[in-house]
Design a protein around this motif. Structure first.
Motif, mmCIF file in Angstrom:
data_model
loop_
_atom_site.group_PDB
_atom_site.id
_atom_site.type_symbol
_atom_site.label_atom_id
_atom_site.label_comp_id
_atom_site.label_asym_id
_atom_site.label_seq_id
_atom_site.Cartn_x
_atom_site.Cartn_y
_atom_site.Cartn_z
ATOM 1 N N ASN A 48 0.860 -1.177 0.000
ATOM 2 C CA ASN A 48 0.000 0.000 0.000
ATOM 3 C C ASN A 48 0.900 1.233 0.000
ATOM 4 O OD1 ASN A 48 -1.788 2.064 0.437
ATOM 5 N ND2 ASN A 48 -2.710 1.192 2.258
ATOM 6 N N GLY A 49 0.985 1.912 -1.124
ATOM 7 C CA GLY A 49 1.860 3.071 -1.240
ATOM 8 C C GLY A 49 1.426 4.252 -0.399
ATOM 9 N N ALA A 50 0.178 4.271 0.044
ATOM 10 C CA ALA A 50 -0.317 5.405 0.819
ATOM 11 C C ALA A 50 0.307 5.472 2.211
ATOM 12 C CB ALA A 50 -1.838 5.329 0.941
#
Length: 70
Positions: A48-50
């Motif tokens: 999850n890049g967030a």
């Protein structure tokens, strides 16, 4: 291996310990891992890049100094 296919990391690490003197059994295990990889191309890691959290991996690099370790 650690950044792409964690499911084979233990097997690859154990085989790497014997890379200087592979036996027929070791080569059979290498072929088994290759067949496994060929049969599971859809397996992947998704991050999850967030969260801005990366992959953290640790290893015990001094396994070679233990004379009782096989």
């Amino acid at each position: 291996m650690l950044g792409t296919r964690l499911n084979i990391s233990f097997a690859v690490t154990k085989l790497a310990q014997h890379s200087a003197n592979l036996s027929d059994e070791h080569l059979q295990k290498v072929l088994y891992i290759c067949c496994y990889l060929q049969g599971t191309p859809e397996y992947q890691l998704i991050f999850n890049g967030a969260t801005q959290q990366g992959l953290a991996a640790y290893t015990d690099a001094d396994w070679g100094i233990d004379p009782n370790h096989q």
